[in-house]
Design an enzyme around this catalytic site. Sequence first.
Site, PDB file in Angstrom:
ATOM      1  N   LYS A  26      14.664 -16.592 -25.302  1.00 43.77           N
ATOM      2  CA  LYS A  26      14.119 -15.224 -25.442  1.00 43.77           C
ATOM      3  C   LYS A  26      14.314 -14.719 -26.864  1.00 43.77           C
ATOM      4  O   LYS A  26      15.244 -15.123 -27.568  1.00 43.77           O
ATOM      5  CB  LYS A  26      14.753 -14.254 -24.446  1.00 43.77           C
ATOM      6  N   ASP A 153      21.409 -11.346 -20.272  1.00 48.04           N
ATOM      7  CA  ASP A 153      20.021 -11.801 -20.382  1.00 48.04           C
ATOM      8  C   ASP A 153      19.580 -12.684 -19.207  1.00 48.04           C
ATOM      9  O   ASP A 153      18.426 -13.088 -19.147  1.00 48.04           O
ATOM     10  CB  ASP A 153      19.837 -12.599 -21.684  1.00 48.04           C
TER      11      ASP A 153
HETATM   12  O1  C5P Z   1      26.372 -10.179 -21.393  1.00 48.99           O
HETATM   13  P1  C5P Z   1      26.658 -11.115 -22.500  1.00 48.99           P
HETATM   14  O2  C5P Z   1      27.521 -12.249 -22.098  1.00 48.99           O
HETATM   15  O3  C5P Z   1      25.458 -11.568 -23.256  1.00 48.99           O
HETATM   16  O4  C5P Z   1      27.502 -10.274 -23.533  1.00 48.99           O
HETATM   17  C1  C5P Z   1      28.401 -10.838 -24.437  1.00 48.99           C
HETATM   18  C2  C5P Z   1      29.148  -9.740 -25.142  1.00 48.99           C
HETATM   19  O5  C5P Z   1      28.254  -9.050 -26.028  1.00 48.99           O
HETATM   20  C3  C5P Z   1      29.730  -8.663 -24.249  1.00 48.99           C
HETATM   21  O6  C5P Z   1      30.976  -9.033 -23.758  1.00 48.99           O
HETATM   22  C4  C5P Z   1      29.822  -7.493 -25.217  1.00 48.99           C
HETATM   23  O7  C5P Z   1      30.912  -7.635 -26.093  1.00 48.99           O
HETATM   24  C5  C5P Z   1      28.568  -7.664 -26.059  1.00 48.99           C
HETATM   25  N1  C5P Z   1      27.448  -6.888 -25.493  1.00 48.99           N
HETATM   26  C6  C5P Z   1      27.454  -5.510 -25.669  1.00 48.99           C
HETATM   27  N2  C5P Z   1      26.429  -4.779 -25.131  1.00 48.99           N
HETATM   28  C7  C5P Z   1      25.417  -5.364 -24.468  1.00 48.99           C
HETATM   29  C8  C5P Z   1      25.379  -6.768 -24.292  1.00 48.99           C
HETATM   30  C9  C5P Z   1      26.432  -7.498 -24.829  1.00 48.99           C
HETATM   31  O8  C5P Z   1      28.356  -4.953 -26.277  1.00 48.99           O
HETATM   32  N3  C5P Z   1      24.435  -4.617 -23.992  1.00 48.99           N
END
Ligand code: C5P
Length: 315
Positions: A26, A153
């Site tokens: 993506k 995602d």
């Molecule tokens: O959900 P994902 O594993 O992609 O997120 C990784 C990290 O990125 C989260 O733990 C957070 O620190 C940061 N993040 C965030 N806000 C979001 C998505 C991710 O701060 N909307």
Amino acid sequence: MTEAWGPDDDEPRPHIGPVKVRVPAKINLHLGVGPLRMDGYHELNTVYHAISLFDEITARHGDTLTLTMEGEGTGELLLDETNLIMRAARALAARARVPAYARLHLKKVIPLAGGLAGGSADAAATLIACDLLWGLGMSRDELAEVGAQLGSDVPFLLHGGTALGTGHGEAVSPILARPTIWHWVVAIADGGLSTPAVYRELDTLRAGSWPPPALENADSLMSALRQRNPEVLGAALGNDLQPAALSLRPQLADVLKAGTEAGAVTGLVSGSGPTCVFLAADAAHAHEVAEGLTAAGVCRTVVTARGPQPGARVI
Ligand code: C5P
């Protein structure tokens, strides 16, 4: 591949043969980032777009849960219980109360920690593959619920296409417009960037700014999509994480400049980076831009891609 259940039979049953699932990468056409929430995530308004860089997961029956891989990042990506593929298989098995027994194999093309959601893509593909292998018959909404716990995602990568993402990115609503095919040039960097580190850097860059930056909606991007004109779409693309990615990796400015000099309509950092993506007018133009960008020698690999693409699908 053979169907494991017959026409008179409503109940899904375990699939006998291997299940192969293809899942796209993506990019974010718009990534509006709001303030840090109490749960450690940032509130988002994003427009996701699935492009034609694909990972593949093959799932076979086994006596335990194992993971092997080939391709991009082999030897670098940990294949233990911390891997999102293992976590996805375990989470699905726990939800369905079945043993997490499968032999999983990953054929990887999407770069690690590249801002293209490769980890979430693999988790989405695993959910689809194991659901069929184990005969669970879960709906895509149920799988998305399991997936949202694994990565922001994942729900989008189950869905694919072009879609609006809200919450921390996990709440996905499709954009129903008749899709136009868009042509992209993808500049893959050496080494990755950690998503949490990029969000932290954004918080640091924003600290002290008053009033606090508002969470931008995706309205102008959505209206640009409807106009089906690359120049119009190019002018509407935006990523609030870009200054943070550039701050952590200043060389990305050279990549963005090289892409524009190679004739791209526009370029931006993909998600949390360090991959940069460039919009081209058509397929021939994308090849021209890719050649120019390759000649500039500012990134590891340059590939062309098209979007939108469907989400994780059995092939
Ligand atoms: O959900 P994902 O594993 O992609 O997120 C990784 C990290 O990125 C989260 O733990 C957070 O620190 C940061 N993040 C965030 N806000 C979001 C998505 C991710 O701060 N909307």
